[in-house]
Enzyme design. Sequence first.
Site, PDB file in Angstrom:
ATOM      1  N   ASP A  13       0.849  -1.174   0.000  1.00 54.19           N
ATOM      2  CA  ASP A  13       0.000   0.000   0.000  1.00 54.19           C
ATOM      3  C   ASP A  13       0.897   1.240   0.000  1.00 54.19           C
ATOM      4  O   ASP A  13       2.087   1.158   0.313  1.00 54.19           O
ATOM      5  CB  ASP A  13      -0.905  -0.039   1.244  1.00 54.19           C
ATOM      6  N   ASP A  15      -0.286   5.025   1.000  1.00 54.95           N
ATOM      7  CA  ASP A  15      -0.543   5.907   2.138  1.00 54.95           C
ATOM      8  C   ASP A  15      -0.517   5.121   3.442  1.00 54.95           C
ATOM      9  O   ASP A  15      -1.189   4.102   3.579  1.00 54.95           O
ATOM     10  CB  ASP A  15      -1.892   6.601   1.977  1.00 54.95           C
ATOM     11  N   ASP A 209      -1.342  -0.892   6.034  1.00 54.89           N
ATOM     12  CA  ASP A 209      -1.516  -0.292   7.352  1.00 54.89           C
ATOM     13  C   ASP A 209      -2.935  -0.466   7.871  1.00 54.89           C
ATOM     14  O   ASP A 209      -3.262   0.031   8.944  1.00 54.89           O
ATOM     15  CB  ASP A 209      -1.179   1.202   7.307  1.00 54.89           C
TER      16      ASP A 209
END
Length: 259
Positions: A13, A15, A209
């Site tokens: 990922d 961000d 995250d």
Amino acid sequence: MTDHRPIESWLTDMDGVLMHEGVPIPGADAFIKKLRDSGKPFLVLTNNSIYTARDLHMRLNRIGLEVPVENIWTSALATAKFLDNQHPGGTAYVIGEAGLTTALHEAGYVLTDTEPDFVILGETRTYSFEALTKAIRLINNGARFIATNPDNTGPSPEGALPATGSVAALITKATGKEPYFVGKPNPLMMRSALNTLGAHSETSAMIGDRMDTDVLAGLEAGMETFLVLTGLTSKSDIARYPYRPTKVVDSIADLVDLV
């Protein structure tokens, strides 16, 4: 625990893993450099459909992260690939930005508001009442409803912003029609990314995250999963979910030696 095969391909990922509010996360540059030097296939993923891969390449480059255009995979690209497989050469009414419209054009789609095959909802900072009304009426008249991702909110320096999932809920309420979401946590996005790399799930890993998108999508696609704690999920949040990542680490810096 089952022995895992060596990781030959990586998905990560963007961000919360590589950057946070436009600032690179310590270790992200070393991780990307190690991947590029190793020659292992990799993709940087994002559910955000606003930007083209070229736009994101430039944004990452400006903060010191050298990610080639061909190593970026967005929900817009995954949506265009899905539609090209399902209904080649179709027509669509689109609410979204250049990332989505460019991907659809390149897949051979014609964008129109006259009896389109699909209404496709993506991310934008300028959702208009007129555009939403048109989408609702087209869906009521038979257009199939597709959304790039189910994220309800997105980040901004001022706080949360309504995102595709929230706007899709509005359209669903008005039409009674649920969209098909292409982006994470749909494992379809993982599968399309792996197919783009020519990689196999059993020798690939996903870094994210968020438990509810990144880890879930990687898990359901049959990949190893790594949760970093530099984004939206804290260590105390993990217990709320009935599944676990392969490993939890503080940040991307802890994964450099695994490449």
